[in-house]
Write a protein that holds these residues in place. Sequence first.
Motif, PDB file in Angstrom:
ATOM      1  N   LYS A 226      15.293   1.494 -32.762  1.00 61.24           N
ATOM      2  CA  LYS A 226      14.206   1.832 -31.836  1.00 61.24           C
ATOM      3  C   LYS A 226      14.597   1.501 -30.399  1.00 61.24           C
ATOM      4  CE  LYS A 226      10.973  -0.318 -34.300  1.00 61.24           C
ATOM      5  NZ  LYS A 226       9.665  -0.874 -34.697  1.00 61.24           N
ATOM      6  N   LEU A 227      15.227   0.335 -30.199  1.00 63.75           N
ATOM      7  CA  LEU A 227      15.651  -0.066 -28.852  1.00 63.75           C
ATOM      8  C   LEU A 227      16.775   0.834 -28.337  1.00 63.75           C
ATOM      9  CD1 LEU A 227      15.515  -3.972 -29.089  1.00 63.75           C
ATOM     10  CD2 LEU A 227      13.872  -2.429 -28.003  1.00 63.75           C
ATOM     11  N   LEU A 228      17.661   1.264 -29.214  1.00 63.10           N
ATOM     12  CA  LEU A 228      18.728   2.185 -28.806  1.00 63.10           C
ATOM     13  C   LEU A 228      18.153   3.543 -28.393  1.00 63.10           C
ATOM     14  CD1 LEU A 228      21.542   1.460 -31.430  1.00 63.10           C
ATOM     15  CD2 LEU A 228      21.696   1.133 -28.952  1.00 63.10           C
ATOM     16  N   ALA A 229      17.190   4.039 -29.178  1.00 62.12           N
ATOM     17  CA  ALA A 229      16.543   5.309 -28.828  1.00 62.12           C
ATOM     18  C   ALA A 229      15.786   5.177 -27.502  1.00 62.12           C
ATOM     19  CB  ALA A 229      15.586   5.738 -29.942  1.00 62.12           C
ATOM     20  N   THR A 230      15.181   4.007 -27.297  1.00 57.27           N
ATOM     21  CA  THR A 230      14.470   3.752 -26.050  1.00 57.27           C
ATOM     22  C   THR A 230      15.433   3.709 -24.867  1.00 57.27           C
ATOM     23  OG1 THR A 230      12.750   2.522 -27.230  1.00 57.27           O
ATOM     24  CG2 THR A 230      12.925   2.137 -24.878  1.00 57.27           C
ATOM     25  N   MET A 231      16.635   3.141 -25.076  1.00 62.29           N
ATOM     26  CA  MET A 231      17.647   3.151 -24.021  1.00 62.29           C
ATOM     27  C   MET A 231      18.043   4.585 -23.665  1.00 62.29           C
ATOM     28  SD  MET A 231      20.180  -0.045 -24.926  1.00 62.29           S
ATOM     29  CE  MET A 231      21.441   0.549 -23.799  1.00 62.29           C
ATOM     30  N   ALA A 232      18.078   5.463 -24.656  1.00 65.17           N
ATOM     31  CA  ALA A 232      18.388   6.879 -24.380  1.00 65.17           C
ATOM     32  C   ALA A 232      17.330   7.488 -23.457  1.00 65.17           C
ATOM     33  CB  ALA A 232      18.464   7.660 -25.689  1.00 65.17           C
ATOM     34  N   VAL A 233      16.070   7.080 -23.644  1.00 60.46           N
ATOM     35  CA  VAL A 233      14.994   7.534 -22.754  1.00 60.46           C
ATOM     36  C   VAL A 233      15.275   7.075 -21.326  1.00 60.46           C
ATOM     37  CG1 VAL A 233      12.537   7.300 -22.207  1.00 60.46           C
ATOM     38  CG2 VAL A 233      13.265   7.592 -24.583  1.00 60.46           C
ATOM     39  N   GLY A 234      15.670   5.805 -21.184  1.00 57.19           N
ATOM     40  CA  GLY A 234      15.968   5.261 -19.861  1.00 57.19           C
ATOM     41  C   GLY A 234      17.124   5.973 -19.183  1.00 57.19           C
ATOM     42  N   PHE A 235      18.201   6.240 -19.930  1.00 62.46           N
ATOM     43  CA  PHE A 235      19.354   6.935 -19.371  1.00 62.46           C
ATOM     44  C   PHE A 235      18.972   8.348 -18.931  1.00 62.46           C
ATOM     45  CE2 PHE A 235      22.117   3.774 -21.550  1.00 62.46           C
ATOM     46  CZ  PHE A 235      22.944   3.461 -20.462  1.00 62.46           C
ATOM     47  N   THR A 236      18.222   9.053 -19.768  1.00 56.34           N
ATOM     48  CA  THR A 236      17.809  10.423 -19.439  1.00 56.34           C
ATOM     49  C   THR A 236      16.941  10.442 -18.191  1.00 56.34           C
ATOM     50  OG1 THR A 236      17.854  11.008 -21.784  1.00 56.34           O
ATOM     51  CG2 THR A 236      16.631  12.484 -20.314  1.00 56.34           C
ATOM     52  N   LYS A 237      15.987   9.537 -18.140  1.00 55.03           N
ATOM     53  CA  LYS A 237      15.063   9.467 -17.006  1.00 55.03           C
ATOM     54  C   LYS A 237      15.823   9.200 -15.708  1.00 55.03           C
ATOM     55  CE  LYS A 237      10.302   7.874 -16.493  1.00 55.03           C
ATOM     56  NZ  LYS A 237      10.279   7.611 -15.062  1.00 55.03           N
ATOM     57  N   THR A 238      16.763   8.259 -15.749  1.00 56.95           N
ATOM     58  CA  THR A 238      17.531   7.902 -14.557  1.00 56.95           C
ATOM     59  C   THR A 238      18.461   9.032 -14.133  1.00 56.95           C
ATOM     60  OG1 THR A 238      17.469   5.576 -15.244  1.00 56.95           O
ATOM     61  CG2 THR A 238      19.091   6.182 -13.565  1.00 56.95           C
ATOM     62  N   LEU A 239      19.103   9.689 -15.087  1.00 52.44           N
ATOM     63  CA  LEU A 239      20.020  10.784 -14.770  1.00 52.44           C
ATOM     64  C   LEU A 239      19.299  11.915 -14.065  1.00 52.44           C
ATOM     65  CD1 LEU A 239      22.777  12.228 -15.058  1.00 52.44           C
ATOM     66  CD2 LEU A 239      22.004  13.040 -17.295  1.00 52.44           C
ATOM     67  N   PHE A 240      18.151  12.321 -14.574  1.00 48.81           N
ATOM     68  CA  PHE A 240      17.463  13.479 -14.005  1.00 48.81           C
ATOM     69  C   PHE A 240      16.767  13.169 -12.688  1.00 48.81           C
ATOM     70  CE2 PHE A 240      18.347  15.240 -18.132  1.00 48.81           C
ATOM     71  CZ  PHE A 240      18.494  16.596 -17.873  1.00 48.81           C
ATOM     72  N   ILE A 241      16.401  11.909 -12.475  1.00 49.67           N
ATOM     73  CA  ILE A 241      15.827  11.574 -11.170  1.00 49.67           C
ATOM     74  C   ILE A 241      16.904  11.668 -10.092  1.00 49.67           C
ATOM     75  CG2 ILE A 241      16.195   9.069 -11.282  1.00 49.67           C
ATOM     76  CD1 ILE A 241      13.144  10.798  -9.820  1.00 49.67           C
ATOM     77  N   LEU A 242      18.145  11.354 -10.451  1.00 49.16           N
ATOM     78  CA  LEU A 242      19.247  11.490  -9.496  1.00 49.16           C
ATOM     79  C   LEU A 242      19.485  12.949  -9.144  1.00 49.16           C
ATOM     80  CD1 LEU A 242      21.768   8.861 -10.940  1.00 49.16           C
ATOM     81  CD2 LEU A 242      20.441   8.686  -8.819  1.00 49.16           C
ATOM     82  N   VAL A 243      19.360  13.824 -10.142  1.00 46.32           N
ATOM     83  CA  VAL A 243      19.494  15.267  -9.897  1.00 46.32           C
ATOM     84  C   VAL A 243      18.397  15.737  -8.935  1.00 46.32           C
ATOM     85  CG1 VAL A 243      19.362  17.547 -10.962  1.00 46.32           C
ATOM     86  CG2 VAL A 243      20.608  15.705 -12.118  1.00 46.32           C
ATOM     87  N   ALA A 244      17.173  15.257  -9.175  1.00 47.21           N
ATOM     88  CA  ALA A 244      16.036  15.705  -8.363  1.00 47.21           C
ATOM     89  C   ALA A 244      16.187  15.330  -6.893  1.00 47.21           C
ATOM     90  CB  ALA A 244      14.745  15.096  -8.915  1.00 47.21           C
ATOM     91  N   THR A 245      16.769  14.178  -6.600  1.00 47.46           N
ATOM     92  CA  THR A 245      16.880  13.735  -5.210  1.00 47.46           C
ATOM     93  C   THR A 245      17.692  14.710  -4.368  1.00 47.46           C
ATOM     94  OG1 THR A 245      18.828  12.371  -5.712  1.00 47.46           O
ATOM     95  CG2 THR A 245      16.679  11.299  -5.819  1.00 47.46           C
ATOM     96  N   PHE A 246      18.646  15.405  -4.979  1.00 48.53           N
ATOM     97  CA  PHE A 246      19.482  16.331  -4.232  1.00 48.53           C
ATOM     98  C   PHE A 246      18.855  17.722  -4.129  1.00 48.53           C
ATOM     99  CE2 PHE A 246      22.412  13.052  -5.654  1.00 48.53           C
ATOM    100  CZ  PHE A 246      23.110  12.788  -4.482  1.00 48.53           C
ATOM    101  N   TRP A 247      17.821  17.976  -4.911  1.00 51.36           N
ATOM    102  CA  TRP A 247      17.173  19.286  -4.879  1.00 51.36           C
ATOM    103  C   TRP A 247      15.959  19.315  -3.951  1.00 51.36           C
ATOM    104  CZ3 TRP A 247      16.981  20.896 -10.786  1.00 51.36           C
ATOM    105  CH2 TRP A 247      18.270  21.249 -11.185  1.00 51.36           C
TER     106      TRP A 247
END
Length: 531
Positions: free
Chosen positions: A332-353
Amino acid sequence: MADQKPQKPEKEGFSSQTPKVIADFDPPKKPKRNKYALACSFLASMTSVLLGYDIGVMSGAAIYIKKDFQISDVQVEVLVGILNLYSLLGSAAAGRTSDWIGRRLTIVFASGIFFAGALLMGFSTNYAFLMVGRFVAGIGVGYALMIAPVYTAEVAPASSRGFLTSFPEVFINAGILLGYVSNYGFSKLPTHLGWRFMLGIGAVPSVFLALGVLAMPESPRWLVMQGRLGEAKRVLDKTSDSLEEAQLRLGDIKEAAGIPEECNDEYVTVSKKHHGEGVWRDLLLRPTPSVRHILIAAVGIHFFQQSSGIDAVVLYSPRIFEKAGITDDTDKLLATMAVGFTKTLFILVATFWLDKIGRRPLLLSSVGGMIASLLLLGLGLTVIDHTDHKLTWAIALCLTMVLAYVAFFSIGLGPITWVYSSEIFPLKLRAQGCSMGVAANRVTSGVLSMTFISLYKAISIGGAFFLFGGIASVAFVFFYTLLPETQGRTLEEMEELFGTFFNWRTTMRELEKNKVEKKVGELQMGATTAY
């Protein structure tokens, strides 16, 4: 002289030696990002790590706190969500505090309060003691949430304001990811120690944040409101794309603060009415149509950001994955970490758009994706809830839709909420106006996070996400009809965009028409001068 830009008529007179060619009328090249403004925004926005870390770490720490203190699900809900309501006090006080002592010292103050709260939570001996720590930390979070976007919007040049003002959301996501990593890292310790380290370690970054912020300049808009024109001019010279833009920004701020344009003294006396008095009257009791529209837009976007379910997903990811069929705590904690990684990755994409394609296209695309993800997640959870045996495809669908939901949230609604609300208020209403938006954000988040377990027990886990999908659909309509595009506008131009509510498109067309006519007039005058 060959690279002189044909922006102002008086400068066209220098080009009398040769006739103009078509290339002279090309739009100016986009300026490079201002590194000084970038560094200031980066430091200020790092205070948002505090909120993100608390959100992320509490999702996993709650599992072990429940085991250690033997508390009920209702007590878990209150523990997880109460910080959002406590932060209301901080955000309400931050507007006035930042007008008194400045934006920069308010950020330092926020870090100090959170430092104390994190230590109190880490050393808690019982549930009541832990709640005291949550209260103190919540005050600090409220201060940080309100002041970071305000400071960044006031420092950033118009060309990169969307990019820089999205930094608070970037760091909220970075904090969430750090919280998830902390959960996993300390989960192997004994139960009574693991959650204490998870919560207490949050005190460490606040110390470095406070020290780093002291190296930043004060907001130029706050300096002007204090009558410190010389300091404001020096800050604007460093944070603008050109000296001409710095002069224009200073002129706009002086006009908004009631200082004559010709006044260029190092220090001037500013009327006390611009220090915060009467602001609540202008915001709530006798607002102009523009201010009323701005307030509805700011409060609305903050409300829908939270009511569409993001904190339920982030705070209760382990429970959602458990309902989806993942039962092992480590998994469960590993799956939750995947949520954190996804959220952080896409927010970085958004800043440049944000500054390339505008606020509205990103916002509407984001909410559309969220609606689809929420409905499919609700479908997958409902199927699992009504099946006795394990369905691998349904588990995969739920995990994929959770990741898709946070990805869509992060490319639009997440960062744009903070960017949009911090850039649309007039100068004298900005601090208190933003604090109202943050208040709506925290109340909605608090109510949702303190009732999510009870909600899904009442209408099923799938039903809860169908409900969030419905709210997101209403949000889409609200954004489409009431929120004008603000990309590339100076902060002092915003009031012209607002005030006609559903007819803002007509207003924008008129503004663009006036701009074109003015530009054509300038070009004709320049051509006449050249010949």
